[in-house]
Design a protein around this motif. Structure first.
Motif, PDB file in Angstrom:
ATOM      1  N   GLY A  21       0.819  -1.211   0.000  1.00 40.61           N
ATOM      2  CA  GLY A  21       0.000   0.000   0.000  1.00 40.61           C
ATOM      3  C   GLY A  21       0.849   1.255   0.000  1.00 40.61           C
ATOM      4  N   ILE A  22       1.905   1.240   0.795  1.00 39.78           N
ATOM      5  CA  ILE A  22       2.809   2.398   0.823  1.00 39.78           C
ATOM      6  C   ILE A  22       3.481   2.574  -0.533  1.00 39.78           C
ATOM      7  CG2 ILE A  22       4.971   3.273   1.819  1.00 39.78           C
ATOM      8  CD1 ILE A  22       4.042   2.015   4.484  1.00 39.78           C
ATOM      9  N   TYR A  23       3.907   1.476  -1.148  1.00 37.35           N
ATOM     10  CA  TYR A  23       4.567   1.537  -2.453  1.00 37.35           C
ATOM     11  C   TYR A  23       3.621   2.094  -3.516  1.00 37.35           C
ATOM     12  CZ  TYR A  23       6.840   0.010  -6.742  1.00 37.35           C
ATOM     13  OH  TYR A  23       7.396  -0.022  -7.986  1.00 37.35           O
ATOM     14  N   ILE A  24       2.389   1.666  -3.501  1.00 36.27           N
ATOM     15  CA  ILE A  24       1.422   2.098  -4.510  1.00 36.27           C
ATOM     16  C   ILE A  24       1.064   3.571  -4.335  1.00 36.27           C
ATOM     17  CG2 ILE A  24      -0.978   1.839  -5.251  1.00 36.27           C
ATOM     18  CD1 ILE A  24      -0.608  -1.183  -4.782  1.00 36.27           C
ATOM     19  N   TYR A  25       0.867   3.999  -3.093  1.00 38.63           N
ATOM     20  CA  TYR A  25       0.419   5.371  -2.842  1.00 38.63           C
ATOM     21  C   TYR A  25       1.562   6.365  -2.656  1.00 38.63           C
ATOM     22  CZ  TYR A  25      -4.332   3.716  -2.554  1.00 38.63           C
ATOM     23  OH  TYR A  25      -5.549   3.175  -2.859  1.00 38.63           O
ATOM     24  N   GLN A  26       2.806   5.930  -2.786  1.00 32.19           N
ATOM     25  CA  GLN A  26       3.954   6.820  -2.600  1.00 32.19           C
ATOM     26  C   GLN A  26       3.908   8.042  -3.522  1.00 32.19           C
ATOM     27  OE1 GLN A  26       7.717   4.903  -3.116  1.00 32.19           O
ATOM     28  NE2 GLN A  26       8.880   6.676  -2.478  1.00 32.19           N
ATOM     29  N   PRO A  27       3.599   7.931  -4.812  1.00 30.10           N
ATOM     30  CA  PRO A  27       3.529   9.128  -5.657  1.00 30.10           C
ATOM     31  C   PRO A  27       2.486  10.139  -5.175  1.00 30.10           C
ATOM     32  CG  PRO A  27       3.569   7.166  -7.022  1.00 30.10           C
ATOM     33  CD  PRO A  27       3.409   6.706  -5.605  1.00 30.10           C
ATOM     34  N   ILE A  28       1.392   9.658  -4.612  1.00 29.62           N
ATOM     35  CA  ILE A  28       0.360  10.565  -4.104  1.00 29.62           C
ATOM     36  C   ILE A  28       0.898  11.322  -2.897  1.00 29.62           C
ATOM     37  CG2 ILE A  28      -1.932  10.666  -3.049  1.00 29.62           C
ATOM     38  CD1 ILE A  28      -2.639   8.236  -4.812  1.00 29.62           C
ATOM     39  N   PHE A  29       1.610  10.616  -2.001  1.00 27.42           N
ATOM     40  CA  PHE A  29       2.201  11.268  -0.839  1.00 27.42           C
ATOM     41  C   PHE A  29       3.226  12.312  -1.258  1.00 27.42           C
ATOM     42  CE2 PHE A  29       1.411   7.025   1.452  1.00 27.42           C
ATOM     43  CZ  PHE A  29       0.151   7.418   1.836  1.00 27.42           C
ATOM     44  N   GLU A  30       4.045  11.984  -2.257  1.00 27.80           N
ATOM     45  CA  GLU A  30       5.058  12.927  -2.735  1.00 27.80           C
ATOM     46  C   GLU A  30       4.409  14.161  -3.354  1.00 27.80           C
ATOM     47  OE1 GLU A  30       7.446  10.603  -5.360  1.00 27.80           O
ATOM     48  OE2 GLU A  30       8.572   9.675  -3.721  1.00 27.80           O
ATOM     49  N   GLN A  31       3.358  13.972  -4.136  1.00 24.18           N
ATOM     50  CA  GLN A  31       2.657  15.096  -4.749  1.00 24.18           C
ATOM     51  C   GLN A  31       2.052  15.993  -3.681  1.00 24.18           C
ATOM     52  OE1 GLN A  31       2.539  15.910  -8.027  1.00 24.18           O
ATOM     53  NE2 GLN A  31       1.509  17.777  -7.417  1.00 24.18           N
ATOM     54  N   TYR A  32       1.470  15.402  -2.655  1.00 26.43           N
ATOM     55  CA  TYR A  32       0.888  16.173  -1.557  1.00 26.43           C
ATOM     56  C   TYR A  32       1.965  17.007  -0.861  1.00 26.43           C
ATOM     57  CZ  TYR A  32      -1.385  17.251   2.861  1.00 26.43           C
ATOM     58  OH  TYR A  32      -1.878  17.908   3.953  1.00 26.43           O
ATOM     59  N   SER A  33       3.129  16.392  -0.648  1.00 25.01           N
ATOM     60  CA  SER A  33       4.230  17.101   0.007  1.00 25.01           C
ATOM     61  C   SER A  33       4.693  18.280  -0.849  1.00 25.01           C
ATOM     62  CB  SER A  33       5.391  16.139   0.249  1.00 25.01           C
ATOM     63  OG  SER A  33       6.487  16.814   0.799  1.00 25.01           O
ATOM     64  N   ARG A  34       4.818  18.071  -2.155  1.00 23.92           N
ATOM     65  CA  ARG A  34       5.222  19.166  -3.052  1.00 23.92           C
ATOM     66  C   ARG A  34       4.186  20.275  -3.059  1.00 23.92           C
ATOM     67  NH1 ARG A  34       7.298  15.115  -7.379  1.00 23.92           N
ATOM     68  NH2 ARG A  34       5.117  14.634  -7.292  1.00 23.92           N
ATOM     69  N   ASP A  35       2.915  19.908  -3.071  1.00 24.01           N
ATOM     70  CA  ASP A  35       1.846  20.911  -3.054  1.00 24.01           C
ATOM     71  C   ASP A  35       1.893  21.738  -1.782  1.00 24.01           C
ATOM     72  OD1 ASP A  35       1.012  20.008  -5.505  1.00 24.01           O
ATOM     73  OD2 ASP A  35      -0.714  18.878  -4.719  1.00 24.01           O
ATOM     74  N   GLN A  36       2.125  21.093  -0.645  1.00 24.80           N
ATOM     75  CA  GLN A  36       2.173  21.810   0.624  1.00 24.80           C
ATOM     76  C   GLN A  36       3.352  22.781   0.656  1.00 24.80           C
ATOM     77  OE1 GLN A  36      -0.175  21.764   3.070  1.00 24.80           O
ATOM     78  NE2 GLN A  36      -1.293  20.602   1.530  1.00 24.80           N
ATOM     79  N   LYS A  37       4.504  22.365   0.119  1.00 27.80           N
ATOM     80  CA  LYS A  37       5.664  23.254   0.063  1.00 27.80           C
ATOM     81  C   LYS A  37       5.369  24.452  -0.839  1.00 27.80           C
ATOM     82  CE  LYS A  37       9.192  19.797   0.998  1.00 27.80           C
ATOM     83  NZ  LYS A  37      10.305  19.016   0.458  1.00 27.80           N
TER      84      LYS A  37
END
Length: 53
Positions: A21-37
């Motif tokens: 699950g972490i592997y599959i959703y990793q791009p979503i987490f990264e995109q969220y982090s970039r958006d927050q920055k």
């Protein structure tokens, strides 16, 4: 106890499920982090321009 699965097999399957699950959703987490920055940077710029005005 758990049917046909032993406790180590059940723990291993649980670990694989969480890791997958972490592997599959990793791009979503990264995109969220970039958006927050990006939002934080935009707020800083807006505050700086407001102070200059």
């Amino acid at each position: 106890m758990f049917g046909r699965l032993t406790l180590p097999q059940l723990l291993f399957a649980t670990f694989l499920g969480i890791a997958g699950g972490i592997y599959i959703y990793q791009p979503i987490f990264e995109q969220y982090s970039r958006d927050q920055k990006g939002i934080k940077e935009e707020l800083k710029l807006a505050q700086e321009t407001e102070k200059k005005s």
